[in-house]
Design a protein around this motif. Sequence first.
Motif, PDB file in Angstrom:
ATOM      1  N   GLU A   5       1.536   2.607  -5.842  1.00  0.00           N
ATOM      2  CA  GLU A   5       1.975   3.928  -6.283  1.00  0.00           C
ATOM      3  C   GLU A   5       3.424   4.179  -5.903  1.00  0.00           C
ATOM      4  O   GLU A   5       3.803   5.271  -5.502  1.00  0.00           O
ATOM      5  N   TYR A   6       4.233   3.120  -5.998  1.00  0.00           N
ATOM      6  CA  TYR A   6       5.662   3.174  -5.666  1.00  0.00           C
ATOM      7  C   TYR A   6       5.915   3.527  -4.201  1.00  0.00           C
ATOM      8  O   TYR A   6       6.978   3.985  -3.841  1.00  0.00           O
ATOM      9  N   ARG A   7       4.933   3.314  -3.331  1.00  0.00           N
ATOM     10  CA  ARG A   7       5.088   3.624  -1.908  1.00  0.00           C
ATOM     11  C   ARG A   7       5.611   2.412  -1.155  1.00  0.00           C
ATOM     12  O   ARG A   7       5.155   1.297  -1.361  1.00  0.00           O
ATOM     13  N   CYS A   8       6.540   2.666  -0.256  1.00  0.00           N
ATOM     14  CA  CYS A   8       7.087   1.603   0.579  1.00  0.00           C
ATOM     15  C   CYS A   8       5.975   1.013   1.441  1.00  0.00           C
ATOM     16  O   CYS A   8       5.203   1.741   2.070  1.00  0.00           O
ATOM     17  N   TYR A   9       5.899  -0.283   1.460  1.00  0.00           N
ATOM     18  CA  TYR A   9       4.907  -1.041   2.231  1.00  0.00           C
ATOM     19  C   TYR A   9       4.990  -0.736   3.727  1.00  0.00           C
ATOM     20  O   TYR A   9       4.010  -0.820   4.436  1.00  0.00           O
ATOM     21  N   VAL A  10       6.182  -0.349   4.192  1.00  0.00           N
ATOM     22  CA  VAL A  10       6.403  -0.119   5.618  1.00  0.00           C
ATOM     23  C   VAL A  10       6.244   1.345   6.004  1.00  0.00           C
ATOM     24  O   VAL A  10       5.442   1.681   6.866  1.00  0.00           O
ATOM     25  N   CYS A  11       6.986   2.216   5.361  1.00  0.00           N
ATOM     26  CA  CYS A  11       7.005   3.617   5.801  1.00  0.00           C
ATOM     27  C   CYS A  11       6.179   4.546   4.927  1.00  0.00           C
ATOM     28  O   CYS A  11       5.946   5.697   5.295  1.00  0.00           O
ATOM     29  N   GLY A  12       5.772   4.081   3.747  1.00  0.00           N
ATOM     30  CA  GLY A  12       4.962   4.918   2.872  1.00  0.00           C
ATOM     31  C   GLY A  12       5.761   5.866   1.999  1.00  0.00           C
ATOM     32  O   GLY A  12       5.194   6.622   1.214  1.00  0.00           O
ATOM     33  N   HIS A  13       7.108   5.823   2.100  1.00  0.00           N
ATOM     34  CA  HIS A  13       7.942   6.698   1.278  1.00  0.00           C
ATOM     35  C   HIS A  13       7.707   6.377  -0.194  1.00  0.00           C
ATOM     36  O   HIS A  13       7.750   5.230  -0.605  1.00  0.00           O
ATOM     37  N   GLN A  14       7.437   7.400  -0.998  1.00  0.00           N
ATOM     38  CA  GLN A  14       7.121   7.207  -2.414  1.00  0.00           C
ATOM     39  C   GLN A  14       8.318   7.570  -3.271  1.00  0.00           C
ATOM     40  O   GLN A  14       8.841   8.678  -3.196  1.00  0.00           O
ATOM     41  N   ASN A  15       8.751   6.607  -4.101  1.00  0.00           N
ATOM     42  CA  ASN A  15       9.892   6.831  -4.967  1.00  0.00           C
ATOM     43  C   ASN A  15       9.839   5.784  -6.075  1.00  0.00           C
ATOM     44  O   ASN A  15       9.678   4.593  -5.790  1.00  0.00           O
ATOM     45  N   THR A  16       9.981   6.179  -7.318  1.00  0.00           N
ATOM     46  CA  THR A  16       9.923   5.224  -8.423  1.00  0.00           C
ATOM     47  C   THR A  16      11.108   4.267  -8.425  1.00  0.00           C
ATOM     48  O   THR A  16      11.105   3.277  -9.139  1.00  0.00           O
ATOM     49  N   ARG A  17      12.121   4.547  -7.609  1.00  0.00           N
ATOM     50  CA  ARG A  17      13.282   3.648  -7.511  1.00  0.00           C
ATOM     51  C   ARG A  17      13.157   2.665  -6.348  1.00  0.00           C
ATOM     52  O   ARG A  17      14.089   1.917  -6.067  1.00  0.00           O
ATOM     53  N   ASN A  18      12.006   2.648  -5.668  1.00  0.00           N
ATOM     54  CA  ASN A  18      11.806   1.668  -4.607  1.00  0.00           C
ATOM     55  C   ASN A  18      11.872   0.263  -5.180  1.00  0.00           C
ATOM     56  O   ASN A  18      11.689   0.058  -6.375  1.00  0.00           O
ATOM     57  N   HIS A  19      12.141  -0.701  -4.322  1.00  0.00           N
ATOM     58  CA  HIS A  19      12.345  -2.087  -4.725  1.00  0.00           C
ATOM     59  C   HIS A  19      11.045  -2.880  -4.653  1.00  0.00           C
ATOM     60  O   HIS A  19      10.148  -2.546  -3.895  1.00  0.00           O
ATOM     61  N   VAL A  20      10.979  -3.986  -5.401  1.00  0.00           N
ATOM     62  CA  VAL A  20       9.877  -4.930  -5.280  1.00  0.00           C
ATOM     63  C   VAL A  20      10.436  -6.166  -4.587  1.00  0.00           C
ATOM     64  O   VAL A  20      11.409  -6.761  -5.034  1.00  0.00           O
ATOM     65  N   HIS A  21       9.835  -6.522  -3.470  1.00  0.00           N
ATOM     66  CA  HIS A  21      10.285  -7.674  -2.684  1.00  0.00           C
ATOM     67  C   HIS A  21       9.278  -8.805  -2.824  1.00  0.00           C
ATOM     68  O   HIS A  21       8.074  -8.578  -2.894  1.00  0.00           O
ATOM     69  N   HIS A  22       9.783 -10.041  -2.875  1.00  0.00           N
ATOM     70  CA  HIS A  22       8.935 -11.235  -2.925  1.00  0.00           C
ATOM     71  C   HIS A  22       8.780 -11.759  -1.502  1.00  0.00           C
ATOM     72  O   HIS A  22       9.766 -12.098  -0.857  1.00  0.00           O
ATOM     73  N   PHE A  23       7.528 -11.831  -1.006  1.00  0.00           N
ATOM     74  CA  PHE A  23       7.273 -12.325   0.353  1.00  0.00           C
ATOM     75  C   PHE A  23       7.958 -13.668   0.592  1.00  0.00           C
ATOM     76  O   PHE A  23       8.600 -13.869   1.613  1.00  0.00           O
ATOM     77  N   ASN A  24       7.789 -14.601  -0.343  1.00  0.00           N
ATOM     78  CA  ASN A  24       8.330 -15.946  -0.132  1.00  0.00           C
ATOM     79  C   ASN A  24       9.759 -16.085  -0.651  1.00  0.00           C
ATOM     80  O   ASN A  24      10.302 -17.181  -0.691  1.00  0.00           O
ATOM     81  N   GLU A  25      10.349 -14.977  -1.073  1.00  0.00           N
ATOM     82  CA  GLU A  25      11.718 -14.890  -1.573  1.00  0.00           C
ATOM     83  C   GLU A  25      11.967 -15.758  -2.800  1.00  0.00           C
ATOM     84  O   GLU A  25      13.095 -16.084  -3.123  1.00  0.00           O
TER      85      GLU A  25
END
Length: 76
Positions: A5-25
Motif C-alpha cells: 500500500e505504498y508504505r515504507c518497509y522500514v518506517c511505514g510512511h505511506q506515499n505513492t512516490r515511495n521507491h521500490v528497492h531490489h533486495f539483491n540490487e
Amino acid sequence: MFIWEYRCYVCGHQNTRNHVHHFNENPHDNGAHNLMVLCDIHHKMIHKNIIIDEIQYTDEVARQLWALDELWKKLG
C-alpha cells in the motif's frame, strides 16, 4: 506494490512516490521476494550501507509475497 500500500518497509510512511528497492540490487529480478517499498530516506540509507534496526515485515506480508512469486512462476 499493492501489498505494501505504498508504505515504507522500514518506517511505514505511506506515499505513492515511495521507491521500490531490489533486495539483491539486481534491477532485472522483479520477483516479489526481491522487492520492497522504501521512503526516500530509508532507500538512501540502504544504498549507503547504513544499518537500519527497525524493519516492519510481517509474516502475512511474507506469505503474500511468496504466493505472488509462485503465481508469477506459473503464469510466466
